[in-house]
Design a protein around this motif. Structure first.
Motif, PDB file in Angstrom:
ATOM      1  N   VAL A 182      12.126  13.682  -3.572  1.00  0.00           N
ATOM      2  CA  VAL A 182      11.509  13.217  -2.325  1.00  0.00           C
ATOM      3  C   VAL A 182      10.933  11.812  -2.505  1.00  0.00           C
ATOM      4  N   LEU A 183      10.160  11.605  -3.572  1.00  0.00           N
ATOM      5  CA  LEU A 183       9.545  10.296  -3.794  1.00  0.00           C
ATOM      6  C   LEU A 183      10.597   9.230  -4.068  1.00  0.00           C
ATOM      7  N   MET A 184      11.609   9.570  -4.872  1.00  0.00           N
ATOM      8  CA  MET A 184      12.658   8.598  -5.176  1.00  0.00           C
ATOM      9  C   MET A 184      13.446   8.237  -3.920  1.00  0.00           C
ATOM     10  N   LEU A 185      13.713   9.225  -3.081  1.00  0.00           N
ATOM     11  CA  LEU A 185      14.434   8.984  -1.833  1.00  0.00           C
ATOM     12  C   LEU A 185      13.658   8.037  -0.929  1.00  0.00           C
ATOM     13  N   LEU A 186      12.357   8.253  -0.795  1.00  0.00           N
ATOM     14  CA  LEU A 186      11.538   7.398   0.067  1.00  0.00           C
ATOM     15  C   LEU A 186      11.429   5.983  -0.492  1.00  0.00           C
ATOM     16  N   ILE A 187      11.318   5.862  -1.806  1.00  0.00           N
ATOM     17  CA  ILE A 187      11.239   4.542  -2.439  1.00  0.00           C
ATOM     18  C   ILE A 187      12.514   3.744  -2.165  1.00  0.00           C
ATOM     19  N   VAL A 188      13.667   4.376  -2.301  1.00  0.00           N
ATOM     20  CA  VAL A 188      14.943   3.699  -2.045  1.00  0.00           C
ATOM     21  C   VAL A 188      15.126   3.431  -0.558  1.00  0.00           C
ATOM     22  N   LEU A 189      14.757   4.401   0.287  1.00  0.00           N
ATOM     23  CA  LEU A 189      14.890   4.231   1.736  1.00  0.00           C
ATOM     24  C   LEU A 189      14.133   3.005   2.223  1.00  0.00           C
ATOM     25  N   ILE A 190      12.884   2.858   1.784  1.00  0.00           N
ATOM     26  CA  ILE A 190      12.090   1.695   2.198  1.00  0.00           C
ATOM     27  C   ILE A 190      12.691   0.418   1.629  1.00  0.00           C
ATOM     28  N   GLY A 191      13.231   0.505   0.410  1.00  0.00           N
ATOM     29  CA  GLY A 191      13.815  -0.677  -0.210  1.00  0.00           C
ATOM     30  C   GLY A 191      15.048  -1.185   0.498  1.00  0.00           C
ATOM     31  N   VAL A 192      15.890  -0.293   0.991  1.00  0.00           N
ATOM     32  CA  VAL A 192      17.145  -0.721   1.623  1.00  0.00           C
ATOM     33  C   VAL A 192      17.031  -0.801   3.145  1.00  0.00           C
ATOM     34  N   TYR A 193      16.010  -0.135   3.718  1.00  0.00           N
ATOM     35  CA  TYR A 193      15.841  -0.146   5.172  1.00  0.00           C
ATOM     36  C   TYR A 193      14.353  -0.302   5.504  1.00  0.00           C
ATOM     37  N   PRO A 194      13.787  -1.498   5.293  1.00  0.00           N
ATOM     38  CA  PRO A 194      12.340  -1.703   5.465  1.00  0.00           C
ATOM     39  C   PRO A 194      11.839  -1.491   6.884  1.00  0.00           C
ATOM     40  N   SER A 195      12.743  -1.432   7.849  1.00  0.00           N
ATOM     41  CA  SER A 195      12.320  -1.230   9.240  1.00  0.00           C
ATOM     42  C   SER A 195      11.588   0.097   9.446  1.00  0.00           C
ATOM     43  N   VAL A 196      11.780   1.041   8.530  1.00  0.00           N
ATOM     44  CA  VAL A 196      11.056   2.308   8.680  1.00  0.00           C
ATOM     45  C   VAL A 196       9.549   2.073   8.603  1.00  0.00           C
ATOM     46  N   LEU A 200      12.190  -4.103  -8.458  1.00  0.00           N
ATOM     47  CA  LEU A 200      13.625  -4.325  -8.450  1.00  0.00           C
ATOM     48  C   LEU A 200      14.131  -4.358  -7.006  1.00  0.00           C
ATOM     49  N   PRO A 201      14.942  -5.358  -6.612  1.00  0.00           N
ATOM     50  CA  PRO A 201      15.503  -5.371  -5.255  1.00  0.00           C
ATOM     51  C   PRO A 201      16.260  -4.074  -4.955  1.00  0.00           C
ATOM     52  N   GLY A 202      16.103  -3.603  -3.733  1.00  0.00           N
ATOM     53  CA  GLY A 202      16.693  -2.333  -3.346  1.00  0.00           C
ATOM     54  C   GLY A 202      15.714  -1.187  -3.438  1.00  0.00           C
ATOM     55  N   MET A 203      14.496  -1.458  -3.941  1.00  0.00           N
ATOM     56  CA  MET A 203      13.447  -0.448  -3.995  1.00  0.00           C
ATOM     57  C   MET A 203      12.215  -0.969  -3.267  1.00  0.00           C
ATOM     58  N   SER A 204      11.334  -0.052  -2.902  1.00  0.00           N
ATOM     59  CA  SER A 204      10.238  -0.391  -1.986  1.00  0.00           C
ATOM     60  C   SER A 204       9.315  -1.472  -2.527  1.00  0.00           C
ATOM     61  N   GLY A 205       9.103  -1.508  -3.851  1.00  0.00           N
ATOM     62  CA  GLY A 205       8.184  -2.494  -4.407  1.00  0.00           C
ATOM     63  C   GLY A 205       8.590  -3.925  -4.130  1.00  0.00           C
ATOM     64  N   MET A 263       0.831  -1.203   0.000  1.00  0.00           N
ATOM     65  CA  MET A 263       0.000   0.000   0.000  1.00  0.00           C
ATOM     66  C   MET A 263       0.866   1.253   0.000  1.00  0.00           C
ATOM     67  N   VAL A 264       1.824   1.292   0.918  1.00  0.00           N
ATOM     68  CA  VAL A 264       2.687   2.472   1.034  1.00  0.00           C
ATOM     69  C   VAL A 264       3.591   2.599  -0.186  1.00  0.00           C
ATOM     70  N   SER A 265       4.186   1.480  -0.591  1.00  0.00           N
ATOM     71  CA  SER A 265       5.104   1.495  -1.719  1.00  0.00           C
ATOM     72  C   SER A 265       4.409   1.937  -3.002  1.00  0.00           C
ATOM     73  N   HIS A 266       3.252   1.346  -3.284  1.00  0.00           N
ATOM     74  CA  HIS A 266       2.531   1.720  -4.499  1.00  0.00           C
ATOM     75  C   HIS A 266       2.097   3.177  -4.453  1.00  0.00           C
ATOM     76  N   GLY A 267       1.759   3.679  -3.258  1.00  0.00           N
ATOM     77  CA  GLY A 267       1.403   5.092  -3.131  1.00  0.00           C
ATOM     78  C   GLY A 267       2.525   6.008  -3.582  1.00  0.00           C
ATOM     79  N   LEU A 268       3.744   5.680  -3.190  1.00  0.00           N
ATOM     80  CA  LEU A 268       4.902   6.491  -3.564  1.00  0.00           C
ATOM     81  C   LEU A 268       5.259   6.325  -5.043  1.00  0.00           C
ATOM     82  N   ILE A 269       5.304   5.065  -5.499  1.00  0.00           N
ATOM     83  CA  ILE A 269       5.729   4.799  -6.877  1.00  0.00           C
ATOM     84  C   ILE A 269       4.734   5.352  -7.882  1.00  0.00           C
ATOM     85  N   SER A 270       3.441   5.145  -7.632  1.00  0.00           N
ATOM     86  CA  SER A 270       2.436   5.640  -8.583  1.00  0.00           C
ATOM     87  C   SER A 270       2.413   7.163  -8.610  1.00  0.00           C
TER      88      SER A 270
END
Length: 503
Positions: free
Chosen positions: A475-489, A405-410, A352-359
């Protein structure tokens, strides 16, 4: 400001912006745009404050507020909570993520509107800020009456924002949106009225205990059949919003015809209200009924996933391709919920969160392309990487995120969903992987055709991404990568909530 008043300010501050705009001359374009953006910022700051409060190990119940609002039937001498509707706001580990998502996307959509909306800015930003209040209210309401009020508060401004500022078939898209979602609202209202009449409350936590505790004393008992009927009604109401195929045609029109900032909001936030409702009310209040239809939900999710993916593959209109992609990704959320285990439910929330950012990112970039070329037809945009390489590069990066792609929120969300569904329904999980392959196929087909395909137009003199346009993209790209590499957020706030849902 006391902690218990934080959510009130968070939800209603945008309405102060509406009040300010009401007294401004409609010709002051720059001032109107500045006010429109400025009054999204307090909610963003407060949302981040609530999120970091929880990360610091403090309780989110510190922000809860409950004040007497309406009393029905004169039962206050017996029990002040009986047939009372309270002004109740609160958040848990799940809803706080959606509140932050809403605040982020709303601010970025306001910035986008300041660039891409060309007329009647005063009316636009007044409606936009009302819409933001409705969305924030939906995710903080602690009783069904307030949820319904805020839910309705999102419908009216979305209708006018689409019908007034959209593209060529904007009126048709707006009315389709209103009819479908109005039907869902009517069904939801019936469920709320029945629950209120039978239990004497609309408080979400109280309803969970009253419906599921065999020793609970109800005003009028609810049979198993009645509970199942109420759950199916909720499934239809929120299934329209998600949307679940075949209740999805209105969403395709909205994605294609609404103005770009509204599509960012719609794809990024409004679709998530359907999933939120299924989790918070369907799974939260009717867990046994939810469990009994888990296989049906998995099949519906599979249909969404494959139907959306295959139709996205044959589109030549980029916005319509992304619309079918959203249908497909909502199917992944349904698969996660149908798994009814920790991995599946957590994966659905991540999705839900990931698709919100990517879309939101993809539709912003689509808007940037349209502003420069006047088209979003895939066959007309070949060779874009040579003429406007920055937009082309970010579009390729966003496509990589969308295909997980691994390393991104999706990747994080989809991986958890499929771990969950393979544990419970391996056959459906195996078939669902076809949708994942198709996602890679249609995204790469479209983006590579646009960026490196045969050039059908001259991009010389077309301005690349510039100035304030970099803000939403970064901002969106940063959050997508952040969630991908650090899902604990995302996972850290969810632990207690998942336990409460039985995940």
């Amino acid at each position: 400001m006391s902690l218990s008043s934080v959510l009130t300010f968070l939800v209603f501050t945008p309405l102060l912006g509406v009040l300010v705009l009401a007294f401004m001359p409609k010709t002051q374009e720059k001032s109107i745009k500045a006010v429109g953006i400025l009054f999204t910022l307090p909610s963003l700051v407060l949302a981040l404050g609530v999120y970091f409060h929880q990360l610091a190990g403090k309780s989110l119940s510190d922000f809860s507020i409950a004040k007497s609002w309406i009393q029905f039937g004169g039962f206050e001498k017996v029990d002040k909570h009986l047939f009372s509707v309270f002004y109740e706001l609160g958040v848990n580990g799940f809803s706080v993520l959606l509140v932050v998502l809403t605040a982020v996307v709303a601010t970025l959509a306001a910035i986008t509107a300041s660039m891409y909306i060309k007329k009647e800015w005063k009316g636009y930003f007044m409606l936009f800020l009302i819409l933001e209040t409705g969305m924030l209210g939906v995710f903080t309401a602690e009783n069904l009456i307030f949820f319904f009020i805020f839910f309705e508060m999102t419908l009216v401004p979305t209708f006018f924002l689409t019908g007034k500022w959209g593209f060529f078939e904007k009126e048709k898209a707006a009315f389709s949106f209103l009819i479908y979602n109005g039907l869902g609202s009517a069904i939801l209202l019936i469920v709320i009225m029945v629950l209120f009449a039978r239990t004497g409350t609309t408080n979400i936590d109280a309803l969970y205990h009253l419906i599921n505790d065999p020793n609970a004393q109800l005003i009028a008992p609810l049979s198993k059949g009645a509970k199942f009927g109420l759950f199916i009604a909720l499934l239809i109401a929120f299934g329209i919003k998600l949307p679940i195929v075949p209740l999805h045609s209105w969403q395709l029109r909205m994605h294609a015809q609404a103005p770009i900032p509204v599509v960012m909001i719609h794809s990024g936030i409004l679709l998530k209200i359907g999933a939120y409702g299924l989790i918070r009310f369907g799974l939260g209040i009717f867990p046994e009924q939810f469990k009994s239809v888990a296989v049906l939900l998995a099949v519906l999710g599979l249909i969404n996933l494959l139907y959306g993916a295959f139709l996205a593959f044959i589109q030549t209109e980029f916005k319509l391709m992304l619309a079918y992609s959203s249908v497909s990704h909502m199917g992944i959320i349904l698969l996660g919920l149908a798994a009814l285990n920790t991995a599946g439910i957590q994966g659905a929330i991540f999705q839900m969160v990931s698709h919100g950012l990517i879309s939101a990112l993809l539709f912003f970039l689509v808007g940037a392309v349209y502003e420069r070329t006047g088209t979003t037809d895939i066959t007309s945009l070949g060779g874009m990487a040579k003429g406007i390489p920055v937009i082309g590069g970010f579009l390729l990066a966003a496509a990589m995120a969308n295909l997980s792609l691994p390393g991104m929120s999706g990747f994080v969300g989809e991986f958890q969903v499929f771990v969950g569904i393979f544990e419970k329904m391996p056959v459906i999980g195996a078939i669902g992987t076809i949708g994942i392959i198709m996602t890679a196929a249609y995204m790469l087909r479209a983006v590579l055709a646009i960026t490196y395909g045969k050039a059908h137009r001259e991009f010389a003199g077309v301005v690349d991404l510039k100035g304030v346009e970099f803000v939403p993209v970064f901002v969106l790209m940063l959050l997508i990568v952040l969630i991908g590499v650090y899902p604990s957020v995302l996972s850290s706030p969810l632990h207690a909530t998942l336990l409460g849902l039985g995940g």
